[in-house]
Write an enzyme that holds these catalytic residues in place. Structure first.
Site, PDB file in Angstrom:
ATOM      1  N   HIS A 105      -7.126   0.417   5.292  1.00  0.00           N
ATOM      2  CA  HIS A 105      -7.498  -0.693   6.113  1.00  0.00           C
ATOM      3  C   HIS A 105      -8.046  -0.187   7.380  1.00  0.00           C
ATOM      4  CE1 HIS A 105      -5.965  -2.928   2.745  1.00  0.00           C
ATOM      5  NE2 HIS A 105      -4.565  -2.372   3.124  1.00  0.00           N
ATOM      6  N   GLU A 122       0.189  -3.572   7.769  1.00  0.00           N
ATOM      7  CA  GLU A 122       0.947  -4.060   6.955  1.00  0.00           C
ATOM      8  C   GLU A 122       2.334  -3.347   6.673  1.00  0.00           C
ATOM      9  OE1 GLU A 122      -1.717  -4.094   3.645  1.00  0.00           O
ATOM     10  OE2 GLU A 122      -0.652  -2.317   2.661  1.00  0.00           O
ATOM     11  N   HIS A 180      -3.140   4.651   1.633  1.00  0.00           N
ATOM     12  CA  HIS A 180      -1.793   4.348   0.886  1.00  0.00           C
ATOM     13  C   HIS A 180      -2.222   3.801  -0.448  1.00  0.00           C
ATOM     14  CE1 HIS A 180      -3.159   0.686   2.842  1.00  0.00           C
ATOM     15  NE2 HIS A 180      -2.835   0.012   1.941  1.00  0.00           N
ATOM     16  N   ARG A 200     -11.579   0.675  -0.529  1.00  0.00           N
ATOM     17  CA  ARG A 200     -11.014   1.657  -1.675  1.00  0.00           C
ATOM     18  C   ARG A 200     -11.519   3.026  -1.546  1.00  0.00           C
ATOM     19  NH1 ARG A 200     -13.150  -1.316  -5.619  1.00  0.00           N
ATOM     20  NH2 ARG A 200     -11.670  -3.064  -5.373  1.00  0.00           N
TER      21      ARG A 200
END
Length: 329
Positions: A105, A122, A180, A200
């Site tokens: 991200h 996150e 991740h 992605r």
């Protein structure tokens, strides 16, 4: 105007190709008519996916409407000044019945420039993991962009990624930029910035039922990736019964583990933020004000408005209750 109270929201269920049945089995999520469920968005301010209140006199109103009317009374004055109408966190349960794609991200600056959105930092709290289940977090060696691209082109990316065997209770902090992926057989509670921007980078060459591979975002990801090698990617913490045990604290959110064996009073006069509780184990009641109380079951998430500064959490029938407690400092 009537006083605010702790809110429950209607979960937003996501049918994912990698989803399974565990959110129903472990957390009592009734996601039918979906055949499987990959994600339950518990509290969301994402545009077109905004959570709707399920309880009390404000039932049927969405989170954005609440912020519009109640502003700092709901989210906290500092939070409202910074984020305005946008609720700053997205709270989810995720069931990975298959490996999720490997992704990254972008940070706030890059997201603002490219997508006019927030970045996405996150964290994951592992609710359940099958024997031998693994996730991916960061690199297992020193890597730069050239080395990364070489492995990507040769289809050997997995050789340089760090895999971690996980069990229930493990915690991983994923700052924007860290590569991740959640692996097969893992259920996590995820706390993240309000953002749906994902790049992605690898999907195991999988094809859908029409024989197509999924889109990759190779070029976007190159500048977004933090290539720093860390010796350790998991988060260590100490849990103390009946008091908040800090798991993660960053500018975007603080998350604590709260394991209750008896009633606990909470005093948040100094906080100036909403407080979220995700119930991972047991059932409890929250009581506030004069003889006001609400029962909360395993799998439910509640949002306590900033104006409700004092309340009591009461485990039901001698049960041990496990909560994640989330707010913004």
């Amino acid at each position: 105007m009537q006083e605010l109270y702790p809110f429950k929201f209607q979960p937003i269920y996501k049918d994912k190709i990698w989803g399974g049945q565990k959110l129903k089995q472990l957390l009592n999520k009734e996601f039918s008519p979906l055949p499987n469920c990959g994600e339950s968005w518990e509290i969301s301010g994402v545009q077109n996916e905004i959570s709707v209140v399920a309880n009390g006199f404000l039932a049927g109103n969405n989170l954005q409407e609440l912020i519009e009317v109640y502003m700092g009374e709901l989210v906290g004055e500092k939070v409202y000044e910074k984020f305005g109408m946008e609720f700053p966190l997205l709270i989810k349960f995720i069931d990975a019945n298959d490996d999720l794609s490997i992704q990254v991200h972008p940070n706030d600056e890059m997201s603002k420039e490219r997508h006019n959105a927030f970045g996405k930092t996150e964290m994951w709290y592992v609710v359940q993991a099958d024997e031998g289940a693994e996730l991916i977090a960061g690199f297992n060696q020193e890597v730069d962009q050239k080395k990364y691209l070489g492995h990507l082109e040769k289809n050997t990316l997995m050789e340089i990624l760090n895999t971690e065997k996980v069990k229930a209770g493990d915690v991983f902090f994923m700052p924007a930029g860290r590569v991740h992926a959640i692996g097969k057989g893992i259920v996590v509670a995820e706390i993240q910035q309000t953002s749906d921007v994902t790049y992605r980078i690898y999907d195991y060459n999988r094809k859908d039922d029409k024989g197509n591979t999924r889109d990759l975002h190779t070029e976007f990801a190159l500048d977004a990736i933090d290539y720093t090698f860390e010796k350790e990617y998991g988060t260590h913490y100490h849990s103390h019964k009946n008091q908040s045990s800090e798991l993660v604290s960053c500018p975007y959110f603080t998350t604590n583990l709260l394991e209750l064996t008896h009633s606990v009073e909470r005093d948040y006069n100094e906080l100036d933020s909403f407080v979220i509780y995700m119930c991972l184990e047991g059932n409890y009641a929250i009581s506030w004000g004069e003889e006001k109380a609400m029962e909360v079951s395993k799998g439910e998430t509640i949002l306590v408005p900033a104006s409700v500064e004092n309340f009591i959490l009461v485990p039901k029938d001698g049960q041990e209750v496990k909560l994640l407690e989330v707010y913004i400092k």
